[in-house]
Design a protein around this motif. Structure first.
Motif, PDB file in Angstrom:
ATOM      1  N   ILE A   1       1.002  -1.319   0.007  1.00  0.00           N
ATOM      2  CA  ILE A   1       0.017   0.104   0.016  1.00  0.00           C
ATOM      3  C   ILE A   1       1.250   1.396   0.131  1.00  0.00           C
ATOM      4  O   ILE A   1       1.957   1.806   1.139  1.00  0.00           O
ATOM      5  CB  ILE A   1      -0.621   0.433   0.948  1.00  0.00           C
ATOM      6  CG1 ILE A   1      -1.685  -1.415   1.152  1.00  0.00           C
ATOM      7  CG2 ILE A   1      -1.872   1.440   1.398  1.00  0.00           C
ATOM      8  CD1 ILE A   1      -2.823  -1.534   2.271  1.00  0.00           C
ATOM      9  N   SER A   2      -0.047   2.024  -0.291  1.00  0.00           N
ATOM     10  CA  SER A   2       1.163   3.487  -1.096  1.00  0.00           C
ATOM     11  C   SER A   2       0.362   4.290  -1.330  1.00  0.00           C
ATOM     12  O   SER A   2      -0.377   4.767  -2.133  1.00  0.00           O
ATOM     13  CB  SER A   2       2.824   3.446  -2.363  1.00  0.00           C
ATOM     14  OG  SER A   2       2.681   4.573  -2.602  1.00  0.00           O
ATOM     15  N   GLU A   3       0.423   5.183  -0.109  1.00  0.00           N
ATOM     16  CA  GLU A   3      -0.374   6.257  -0.130  1.00  0.00           C
ATOM     17  C   GLU A   3      -2.054   6.118  -0.140  1.00  0.00           C
ATOM     18  O   GLU A   3      -2.862   6.867  -0.795  1.00  0.00           O
ATOM     19  CB  GLU A   3       0.124   7.599  -1.214  1.00  0.00           C
ATOM     20  CG  GLU A   3       1.297   8.098  -1.355  1.00  0.00           C
ATOM     21  CD  GLU A   3       1.723   9.105  -2.215  1.00  0.00           C
ATOM     22  OE1 GLU A   3       1.069   9.229  -3.234  1.00  0.00           O
ATOM     23  OE2 GLU A   3       2.877   9.545  -2.759  1.00  0.00           O
ATOM     24  N   GLY A   4      -2.181   5.459   0.371  1.00  0.00           N
ATOM     25  CA  GLY A   4      -3.976   4.630   0.569  1.00  0.00           C
ATOM     26  C   GLY A   4      -4.605   3.782  -0.848  1.00  0.00           C
ATOM     27  O   GLY A   4      -5.009   3.108  -1.023  1.00  0.00           O
ATOM     28  N   ASP A   5      -3.350   3.459  -1.846  1.00  0.00           N
ATOM     29  CA  ASP A   5      -4.020   2.780  -2.516  1.00  0.00           C
ATOM     30  C   ASP A   5      -3.034   1.414  -2.391  1.00  0.00           C
ATOM     31  O   ASP A   5      -1.606   1.950  -2.699  1.00  0.00           O
ATOM     32  CB  ASP A   5      -3.495   3.307  -3.922  1.00  0.00           C
ATOM     33  CG  ASP A   5      -4.559   4.907  -4.216  1.00  0.00           C
ATOM     34  OD1 ASP A   5      -5.289   4.720  -3.848  1.00  0.00           O
ATOM     35  OD2 ASP A   5      -3.750   5.653  -4.744  1.00  0.00           O
ATOM     36  N   VAL A   6      -3.509   0.341  -3.326  1.00  0.00           N
ATOM     37  CA  VAL A   6      -3.190  -1.120  -3.378  1.00  0.00           C
ATOM     38  C   VAL A   6      -2.584  -1.207  -4.871  1.00  0.00           C
ATOM     39  O   VAL A   6      -3.341  -0.674  -6.043  1.00  0.00           O
ATOM     40  CB  VAL A   6      -4.030  -1.798  -3.195  1.00  0.00           C
ATOM     41  CG1 VAL A   6      -3.105  -3.118  -3.530  1.00  0.00           C
ATOM     42  CG2 VAL A   6      -4.513  -2.024  -1.954  1.00  0.00           C
ATOM     43  N   VAL A   7      -0.682  -0.996  -4.508  1.00  0.00           N
ATOM     44  CA  VAL A   7      -0.003  -0.921  -5.954  1.00  0.00           C
ATOM     45  C   VAL A   7       0.081  -2.516  -6.493  1.00  0.00           C
ATOM     46  O   VAL A   7       0.593  -2.116  -7.051  1.00  0.00           O
ATOM     47  CB  VAL A   7       0.997  -0.085  -5.584  1.00  0.00           C
ATOM     48  CG1 VAL A   7       0.519   1.744  -5.354  1.00  0.00           C
ATOM     49  CG2 VAL A   7       2.172  -0.054  -4.573  1.00  0.00           C
TER      50      VAL A   7
ATOM     51  N   ALA B   1       6.055  -6.104   1.770  1.00  0.00           N
ATOM     52  CA  ALA B   1       4.901  -4.712   1.747  1.00  0.00           C
ATOM     53  C   ALA B   1       5.550  -3.378   1.809  1.00  0.00           C
ATOM     54  O   ALA B   1       5.101  -3.035   1.679  1.00  0.00           O
ATOM     55  CB  ALA B   1       4.042  -5.136   2.047  1.00  0.00           C
ATOM     56  N   SER B   2       5.557  -3.065   3.625  1.00  0.00           N
ATOM     57  CA  SER B   2       5.601  -2.047   3.793  1.00  0.00           C
ATOM     58  C   SER B   2       6.697  -1.483   3.420  1.00  0.00           C
ATOM     59  O   SER B   2       6.673  -0.374   3.141  1.00  0.00           O
ATOM     60  CB  SER B   2       5.906  -1.929   5.543  1.00  0.00           C
ATOM     61  OG  SER B   2       5.611  -1.144   6.177  1.00  0.00           O
ATOM     62  N   PHE B   3       8.254  -2.245   3.543  1.00  0.00           N
ATOM     63  CA  PHE B   3       9.480  -1.386   3.177  1.00  0.00           C
ATOM     64  C   PHE B   3       9.085  -1.024   1.785  1.00  0.00           C
ATOM     65  O   PHE B   3       9.066   0.183   1.066  1.00  0.00           O
ATOM     66  CB  PHE B   3      10.338  -1.897   2.720  1.00  0.00           C
ATOM     67  CG  PHE B   3      11.846  -1.593   2.655  1.00  0.00           C
ATOM     68  CD1 PHE B   3      11.931  -0.553   3.425  1.00  0.00           C
ATOM     69  CD2 PHE B   3      12.305  -2.036   1.329  1.00  0.00           C
ATOM     70  CE1 PHE B   3      13.588  -0.629   2.918  1.00  0.00           C
ATOM     71  CE2 PHE B   3      13.539  -1.752   1.170  1.00  0.00           C
ATOM     72  CZ  PHE B   3      13.974  -0.476   2.054  1.00  0.00           C
ATOM     73  N   LEU B   4       9.113  -1.467   0.276  1.00  0.00           N
ATOM     74  CA  LEU B   4       8.595  -1.365  -0.918  1.00  0.00           C
ATOM     75  C   LEU B   4       7.426  -0.262  -0.884  1.00  0.00           C
ATOM     76  O   LEU B   4       7.302   0.795  -2.230  1.00  0.00           O
ATOM     77  CB  LEU B   4       7.460  -2.419  -2.016  1.00  0.00           C
ATOM     78  CG  LEU B   4       9.362  -3.947  -1.648  1.00  0.00           C
ATOM     79  CD1 LEU B   4       8.260  -4.904  -2.694  1.00  0.00           C
ATOM     80  CD2 LEU B   4       9.911  -3.575  -2.864  1.00  0.00           C
ATOM     81  N   GLY B   5       6.380  -0.316  -0.025  1.00  0.00           N
ATOM     82  CA  GLY B   5       4.861   0.576  -0.373  1.00  0.00           C
ATOM     83  C   GLY B   5       5.708   1.826   0.062  1.00  0.00           C
ATOM     84  O   GLY B   5       5.563   2.903  -0.451  1.00  0.00           O
ATOM     85  N   ARG B   6       6.619   1.793   1.415  1.00  0.00           N
ATOM     86  CA  ARG B   6       7.402   3.047   0.796  1.00  0.00           C
ATOM     87  C   ARG B   6       8.478   4.175   0.645  1.00  0.00           C
ATOM     88  O   ARG B   6       8.867   5.175   0.065  1.00  0.00           O
ATOM     89  CB  ARG B   6       7.896   3.371   2.385  1.00  0.00           C
ATOM     90  CG  ARG B   6       6.820   3.216   4.603  1.00  0.00           C
ATOM     91  CD  ARG B   6       7.936   2.794   5.360  1.00  0.00           C
ATOM     92  NE  ARG B   6       6.627   2.433   5.890  1.00  0.00           N
ATOM     93  CZ  ARG B   6       6.958   3.421   7.502  1.00  0.00           C
ATOM     94  NH1 ARG B   6       7.710   3.866   7.619  1.00  0.00           N
ATOM     95  NH2 ARG B   6       6.160   2.678   7.829  1.00  0.00           N
ATOM     96  N   GLN B   7       8.704   2.715  -0.820  1.00  0.00           N
ATOM     97  CA  GLN B   7      10.044   3.191  -1.654  1.00  0.00           C
ATOM     98  C   GLN B   7       9.117   4.134  -2.894  1.00  0.00           C
ATOM     99  O   GLN B   7       9.874   5.137  -3.619  1.00  0.00           O
ATOM    100  CB  GLN B   7      10.280   2.138  -2.403  1.00  0.00           C
ATOM    101  CG  GLN B   7      11.080   1.076  -1.410  1.00  0.00           C
ATOM    102  CD  GLN B   7      12.429   1.958  -0.941  1.00  0.00           C
ATOM    103  OE1 GLN B   7      13.335   2.696  -1.761  1.00  0.00           O
ATOM    104  NE2 GLN B   7      12.364   1.754   0.260  1.00  0.00           N
ATOM    105  N   PHE B   8       7.302   4.041  -2.529  1.00  0.00           N
ATOM    106  CA  PHE B   8       7.368   4.957  -4.030  1.00  0.00           C
ATOM    107  C   PHE B   8       6.571   6.305  -2.978  1.00  0.00           C
ATOM    108  O   PHE B   8       6.177   6.865  -4.025  1.00  0.00           O
ATOM    109  CB  PHE B   8       5.409   4.735  -4.374  1.00  0.00           C
ATOM    110  CG  PHE B   8       5.886   2.656  -5.059  1.00  0.00           C
ATOM    111  CD1 PHE B   8       6.507   3.283  -5.488  1.00  0.00           C
ATOM    112  CD2 PHE B   8       5.481   1.804  -4.396  1.00  0.00           C
ATOM    113  CE1 PHE B   8       6.556   2.238  -6.260  1.00  0.00           C
ATOM    114  CE2 PHE B   8       5.440   0.423  -4.835  1.00  0.00           C
ATOM    115  CZ  PHE B   8       5.704   0.668  -6.296  1.00  0.00           C
ATOM    116  N   GLU B   9       6.315   6.472  -1.633  1.00  0.00           N
ATOM    117  CA  GLU B   9       6.560   7.323  -0.935  1.00  0.00           C
ATOM    118  C   GLU B   9       7.190   8.588  -0.793  1.00  0.00           C
ATOM    119  O   GLU B   9       7.203   9.797  -0.227  1.00  0.00           O
ATOM    120  CB  GLU B   9       5.830   7.299   0.577  1.00  0.00           C
ATOM    121  CG  GLU B   9       4.238   6.678   0.108  1.00  0.00           C
ATOM    122  CD  GLU B   9       3.872   5.934   1.875  1.00  0.00           C
ATOM    123  OE1 GLU B   9       4.276   6.503   2.371  1.00  0.00           O
ATOM    124  OE2 GLU B   9       2.233   5.016   1.740  1.00  0.00           O
ATOM    125  N   GLY B  10       8.271   8.274  -1.108  1.00  0.00           N
ATOM    126  CA  GLY B  10       9.448   8.547  -1.367  1.00  0.00           C
ATOM    127  C   GLY B  10      10.350   9.755  -1.821  1.00  0.00           C
ATOM    128  O   GLY B  10       9.662  10.061  -3.166  1.00  0.00           O
TER     129      GLY B  10
END
Length: 181
Positions: free
Chosen positions: A138-144, A172-181
Motif C-alpha cells: 500500500i502506497s499513499e492509500g492505494d494498493v499497488v 510489503a511495508s518497505f516497498l510501499g514506502r519506496q513509492f512515497e519517498g
C-alpha cells in the motif's frame, strides 16, 4: 498490435472512452493510471502503468535476499502480474497474470494467512505452489501490488506470528514506502 474494429471520437475536452469490453479484458479499473506512448507512424498506445514495475530490479534483489537467507519462496506483484520472484519456477510465475482469487486477497488490504481445511489460493493459473502468506503493498492509500510467500508443501504449518509472516509484512511495508519517498 491487434485491431479491435472499434472506433471512438475524441470529445471537446480531449477525452476518449475505452470500451467496457476492452477494459474488462485488460483488467483496467476506474482510476487506474495509463501511460501514453506515440510512434513515428502516428499511433497512440495506452499501456497500464505499474509503479511497482519501476522497482522491478530492486524488488528482485529483495526477494533473492529473502530466498537465500530464509529459504522462502517469495513473489512480488503489481495489481495484475508477477514482477519478480525467487525460490519458485520463473517459467510458472514471471510476467504471469494473477488469478481473480489472488486479486481478492489484495483488495482486502490485509495480511492473508492460509488456513488449514480451506481452499488453496493460487497466484497464477497452472502454478504448482499456493499462497501461504500474502500482504498487499500500500502506497499513499492505494494498493499497488503485493508480496507473497508461496509453498507447495501439503502439510504446511501456518503461524501468523512466524518469522516468514513478519518478513512478508516487512517487505510489503518497505516497498510501499519506496513509492512515497
Amino acid at each position: 498490435m491487434k485491431a479491435t474494429g472499434i472506433v471512438r471520437r475524441i470529445d471537446d475536452l480531449g477525452r476518449v472512452v475505452i470500451p467496457k469490453e476492452i477494459r474488462r479484458t485488460m483488467r483496467i479499473r476506474e482510476g487506474d493510471p495509463l501511460e501514453i506512448y506515440t510512434d513515428r507512424e502516428g499511433e497512440v498506445i495506452f499501456k497500464k502503468y505499474s509503479p511497482i514495475g519501476e522497482l522491478a530490479s530492486f524488488a528482485s534483489q529483495y526477494v533473492d535476499t529473502l530466498h537465500k537467507i530464509c529459504s522462502m519462496s517469495v513473489v512480488v506483484t503489481d495489481r495484475d502480474v508477477v514482477i519478480s520472484s525467487a525460490g519458485v519456477s520463473k517459467k510458472e510465475y514471471s510476467d504471469k497474470k494473477l488469478t481473480e482469487e489472488y486479486e481478492t486477497i489484495m483488495d482486502t488490504r490485509n495480511m492473508y494467512i492460509f488456513k488449514e481445511n480451506t481452499d488453496k489460493i493460487f497466484m497464477c493459473e497452472n502454478a504448482s505452489g499456493y499462497v501461504k502468506y500474502a500482504m498487499p503493498i500500500i502506497s499513499e492509500g492505494d494498493v499497488v501490488g503485493s508480496v507473497a510467500c508461496i509453498t507447495s508443501d501439503e502439510n504446511v504449518t501456518v503461524d501468523p506470528h512466524s518469522t516468514e509472516a513478519k518478513l512478508i509484512q516487512t517487505a510489503a511495508s518497505f516497498l510501499g514506502r519506496q513509492f512515497e519517498g
